[in-house]
Design a protein around this motif. Structure first.
Motif, PDB file in Angstrom:
ATOM      1  N   ASP A 145      35.902  62.131  43.323  1.00  0.00           N
ATOM      2  CA  ASP A 145      34.875  61.314  43.966  1.00  0.00           C
ATOM      3  C   ASP A 145      34.117  60.448  42.959  1.00  0.00           C
ATOM      4  N   TRP A 165      39.468  71.084  41.824  1.00  0.00           N
ATOM      5  CA  TRP A 165      38.057  70.861  42.148  1.00  0.00           C
ATOM      6  C   TRP A 165      37.456  69.776  41.256  1.00  0.00           C
ATOM      7  N   ASP A 181      31.038  65.982  53.492  1.00  0.00           N
ATOM      8  CA  ASP A 181      31.748  67.238  53.247  1.00  0.00           C
ATOM      9  C   ASP A 181      31.474  68.213  54.386  1.00  0.00           C
ATOM     10  N   ASP A 205      42.763  70.109  56.336  1.00  0.00           N
ATOM     11  CA  ASP A 205      43.740  70.002  55.250  1.00  0.00           C
ATOM     12  C   ASP A 205      44.525  71.309  55.088  1.00  0.00           C
ATOM     13  N   PRO A 232      36.629  65.869  55.600  1.00  0.00           N
ATOM     14  CA  PRO A 232      37.788  66.684  55.195  1.00  0.00           C
ATOM     15  C   PRO A 232      37.355  68.143  55.114  1.00  0.00           C
ATOM     16  N   THR A 233      38.244  69.046  55.465  1.00  0.00           N
ATOM     17  CA  THR A 233      37.863  70.455  55.406  1.00  0.00           C
ATOM     18  C   THR A 233      39.054  71.323  55.071  1.00  0.00           C
ATOM     19  N   TYR A 234      38.781  72.379  54.317  1.00  0.00           N
ATOM     20  CA  TYR A 234      39.809  73.355  53.969  1.00  0.00           C
ATOM     21  C   TYR A 234      39.166  74.744  53.884  1.00  0.00           C
ATOM     22  N   ARG A 237      41.765  67.049  48.983  1.00  0.00           N
ATOM     23  CA  ARG A 237      40.662  66.304  49.590  1.00  0.00           C
ATOM     24  C   ARG A 237      40.890  64.802  49.583  1.00  0.00           C
ATOM     25  N   SER A 238      41.481  64.282  48.509  1.00  0.00           N
ATOM     26  CA  SER A 238      41.711  62.840  48.458  1.00  0.00           C
ATOM     27  C   SER A 238      42.622  62.391  49.587  1.00  0.00           C
ATOM     28  N   ARG A 295      40.780  62.621  52.961  1.00  0.00           N
ATOM     29  CA  ARG A 295      39.851  61.502  53.176  1.00  0.00           C
ATOM     30  C   ARG A 295      40.618  60.222  53.499  1.00  0.00           C
TER      31      ARG A 295
END
Length: 307
Positions: free
Chosen positions: A203, A199, A88, A40, A9-11, A68-69, A72
């Protein structure tokens, strides 16, 4: 069908994502691996960068910014391999990482993660250059140790292994930065919880649920990744606290989760978290180790003028 799917995932990490993918391209076995990058809703150069890549092993998925959730989970829906590696978009893997990871999974399937060197943001280029010129993981390791800034949230497995010198560790040691599991176990645990925002925490909550499936969690300290840390302009502390409290409530106030909360809030030691999450005694004569949350957050932040 690929044996391993890597979900990234990336932002707004175009610069670090470039390093991550360029180092993945050097991994032995990458041509037999599927890599899914989930963008994302980035507003930097990410979309332009990934859409021009020609790696045959790469699949790019674009979505609205949902966290992120969700990113993923979006990648996980597309995975068809025997094993999945969550990575990541600011992690560089050491030479031989994928080969050694798959060897461990094929020998004894479970949840695996490697060591992680947290590289301070003013040492990024030195780290990238070092990993490029070194062809073996061991030749680079000693030099990388000099660049890292130890982070208790991602490096606690090092202590757990000292106190319990086996590969098995407790779920609080696991983050989504670089962990692998059989797809069957991930389906049993279910998706990442998309109620977490901002943030952190999502996880560790997922690690707790993975542990609840009965799967073993293994720390492979013979392989490692380098986390290219990035200064954050602002961390929403009240929202972070809400996430922690939500995790506690969702776990039905599980005592192990309580121990985790007391550690990350600075109220109890790492030794205590070990005892309570591993459910075993610990005779440790060294000074108790405490996480300092506000010091940790200040180190992650940078103001507009860079101080």
């Amino acid at each position: 069908m690929a044996e391993l799917t890597i979900i990234i995932p990336t932002y707004n990490h175009a610069d670090r994502l470039r390093h991550t993918l360029e180092h993945l391209a050097l991994q032995e076995g990458i041509d037999e691996t599927e890599v899914i990058v989930v963008n994302d809703g980035s507003i930097d150069e990410t979309a332009k960068y990934v859409d021009h890549l020609t790696y045959k092993w790469l699949t790019v998925v674009h979505q609205e910014n949902k966290g992120r959730s969700q990113a993923r989970n979006n990648g996980l829906k597309r995975a068809k391999s025997n094993y999945v590696l969550f990575l990541d978009s600011d992690i560089l893997l050491c030479p031989g990482y994928l080969k050694e990871l798959l060897a461990a999974q094929n020998k004894n399937p479970g949840i695996y993660f490697g060591d992680l060197f947290n590289i301070h943001f003013d040492k990024t280029e030195r780290c990238v250059s070092l990993l490029r010129v070194q062809k073996t993981k061991d030749r680079a390791k000693e030099q990388l140790k000099k660049l890292e800034k130890v982070d208790l949230l991602v490096n606690m497995a090092r202590y757990f292994k000292i106190w319990h010198p086996e590969q098995k560790v407790g779920w609080p040691c696991l983050t989504a930065a670089n962990f692998s599991a059989p797809l069957s176990i991930l389906k049993k645990a279910g998706p990442f919880d998309e109620n977490f925002t901002g943030w952190g925490v999502e996880d560790h909550e997922y690690a707790f649920r993975l542990n609840e499936t009965g799967a073993e969690i293994y720390y492979l300290d013979t392989i490692y990744g380098c986390h290219l840390d990035k200064a954050k302009e602002k961390i929403n502390i009240p929202l972070l606290v809400e996430n922690l409290l939500y995790f506690h409530k969702k776990s039905k106030y599980n005592p192990e989760v309580r121990a985790y909360l007391e550690f990350v809030s600075g109220h109890d030691s790492l030794q205590s978290l070990f005892r309570r999450s591993m459910n075993m005694p610990l005779t440790d004569c060294s000074e108790e180790i405490y996480f300092r949350p506000y010091k940790h957050i200040r180190a992650k932040q940078v103001t507009a003028n860079g101080r």
